[in-house]
Write a protein that holds these residues in place. Sequence first.
Motif, PDB file in Angstrom:
ATOM      1  N   ASP A   6       1.724   5.993   7.630  1.00 19.04           N
ATOM      2  CA  ASP A   6       2.233   5.980   9.004  1.00 19.04           C
ATOM      3  C   ASP A   6       3.755   5.863   9.014  1.00 19.04           C
ATOM      4  OD1 ASP A   6      -0.313   6.184  10.089  1.00 19.04           O
ATOM      5  OD2 ASP A   6      -0.581   4.014  10.217  1.00 19.04           O
ATOM      6  N   VAL A   7       4.294   5.001   8.161  1.00 17.63           N
ATOM      7  CA  VAL A   7       5.757   4.857   8.079  1.00 17.63           C
ATOM      8  C   VAL A   7       6.384   6.167   7.624  1.00 17.63           C
ATOM      9  CG1 VAL A   7       7.641   3.747   6.801  1.00 17.63           C
ATOM     10  CG2 VAL A   7       5.770   2.364   7.698  1.00 17.63           C
TER      11      VAL A   7
ATOM     12  N   ARG B 155      -6.531   3.552  -2.397  1.00 14.03           N
ATOM     13  CA  ARG B 155      -6.145   4.052  -1.075  1.00 14.03           C
ATOM     14  C   ARG B 155      -5.223   3.100  -0.325  1.00 14.03           C
ATOM     15  NH1 ARG B 155     -11.847   6.109   1.359  1.00 14.03           N
ATOM     16  NH2 ARG B 155     -10.448   6.745   3.057  1.00 14.03           N
ATOM     17  N   TRP B 156      -4.446   2.314  -1.045  1.00 19.34           N
ATOM     18  CA  TRP B 156      -3.597   1.321  -0.393  1.00 19.34           C
ATOM     19  C   TRP B 156      -2.590   1.959   0.568  1.00 19.34           C
ATOM     20  CZ3 TRP B 156       1.770   0.903  -0.912  1.00 19.34           C
ATOM     21  CH2 TRP B 156       2.356   1.723  -1.890  1.00 19.34           C
TER      22      TRP B 156
ATOM     23  N   TYR C 286       6.810   1.298  -3.167  1.00 24.57           N
ATOM     24  CA  TYR C 286       7.276   0.341  -2.168  1.00 24.57           C
ATOM     25  C   TYR C 286       6.208   0.146  -1.105  1.00 24.57           C
ATOM     26  CZ  TYR C 286      12.299   0.044  -3.427  1.00 24.57           C
ATOM     27  OH  TYR C 286      13.512  -0.206  -4.030  1.00 24.57           O
ATOM     28  N   SER C 287       6.104  -1.060  -0.581  1.00 21.03           N
ATOM     29  CA  SER C 287       5.191  -1.336   0.519  1.00 21.03           C
ATOM     30  C   SER C 287       5.660  -0.617   1.776  1.00 21.03           C
ATOM     31  CB  SER C 287       5.140  -2.838   0.793  1.00 21.03           C
ATOM     32  OG  SER C 287       6.396  -3.286   1.316  1.00 21.03           O
ATOM     33  N   ALA C 288       4.788  -0.577   2.772  1.00 23.59           N
ATOM     34  CA  ALA C 288       5.159   0.040   4.045  1.00 23.59           C
ATOM     35  C   ALA C 288       6.378  -0.652   4.651  1.00 23.59           C
ATOM     36  CB  ALA C 288       3.974  -0.025   5.013  1.00 23.59           C
TER      37      ALA C 288
ATOM     38  N   ILE D 206      11.856  10.956  -0.146  1.00 21.83           N
ATOM     39  CA  ILE D 206      10.473  11.001  -0.613  1.00 21.83           C
ATOM     40  C   ILE D 206      10.043   9.657  -1.173  1.00 21.83           C
ATOM     41  CG2 ILE D 206      11.119  11.758  -2.946  1.00 21.83           C
ATOM     42  CD1 ILE D 206       8.696  13.730  -2.790  1.00 21.83           C
ATOM     43  N   HIS D 207       8.761   9.387  -1.060  1.00 17.55           N
ATOM     44  CA  HIS D 207       8.134   8.196  -1.633  1.00 17.55           C
ATOM     45  C   HIS D 207       7.082   8.671  -2.624  1.00 17.55           C
ATOM     46  CE1 HIS D 207       5.749   4.568  -2.058  1.00 17.55           C
ATOM     47  NE2 HIS D 207       6.543   3.884  -1.245  1.00 17.55           N
TER      48      HIS D 207
END
Length: 340
Positions: A218-219, A210-211, A179-181, A200-201
């Motif tokens: 940060d999220v 390194r996306w 999932y995106s930030a 958890i992600h």
Amino acid sequence: MRINDHQPLPPYVANEARYDKMPFRRCGKSGILLPQISLGLWHNFGHNADFKNARHILRQAFDYGITHFDLANNYGPPYGSAEENFGRIMEKDFRPYRDELIISTKAGWDMWPGPYGNLGSRKYLIASLDQSLKRMGLDYVDIFYHHRPDPETPLEETMGALDHIVRSGKALYVGISQYSAEDTLRASQLLKEMGTPLLIHQPRYSMFDRWVENGLLDVLGDEGIGSIAFSPLEQGVLTDKYLKGIPEDSRVAKDGRYLKKEQLSDEVIAKVKALNEIAKKRGQSLAQMAIAWLLKDERVTTVLVGVSKAEQLADNVKALDNIRFSKEELDAIESILRNK
């Protein structure tokens, strides 16, 4: 066809010292601790694999203190077969140790024909987990993931399904993958409102991919969500395997679905060689340094490795002997990665 295992291994008794050396990290702000290396069953555990070898790898992993085994509904091949084989190994070897294990599975990619065997609908996720539990012979999994974002299904429906799965007792915790930030933040907020925190992600993350550094980490830190990095060795690129060409028995030579020859360009190999020199100076293999480099960030709870041989697992675990980097080492690595 089911794999032949007519030459059984001796009865399994876990190493009494299994927790002496494996370091654990807290998963976000939860009560769960995860080993800094976890074992993924994406490859080498399906019906096309050597069952005895798969069983040996899992035994060795637990003996090292690796308590987290990661699966998905479509791992194999064929689909479902990694879960089936894990279920057989669970029954043979790990049933007495069930409460020492974190077992995860996922749904989100195509699993069966028709509109209800893919993506993120409530119907698919619940049905898939029911099937997974039967294949593994389990009453519940410790973590159930939505395996990838679904741009069509409302996020409220997908997260609602994860909440229902926890409340029904079929999973203790839930996670998401890739999932995106922005969507991770929304998913976390929705689940908090439902009373089922996002544990958890599972993002793809390596020196060459390194996306996650563009907001996701940060999220995760702000929301108190753990992370488990998959493909830490970039499908074998971040090892010494391709420094002298492409071996005939390598994955890229035998199966180009996940790593293609064109990805091993002269520029890439030059970077790998330069990184390998830094690893040598650290007294590590390149694979060990690549794993250690991820763990330097405390927001990375654990690194998910996949192996075809027990010797590879032993090499990976040795990465934990040194996960500290000097500023000079980090600067040198950054210079190589950014090709400066």
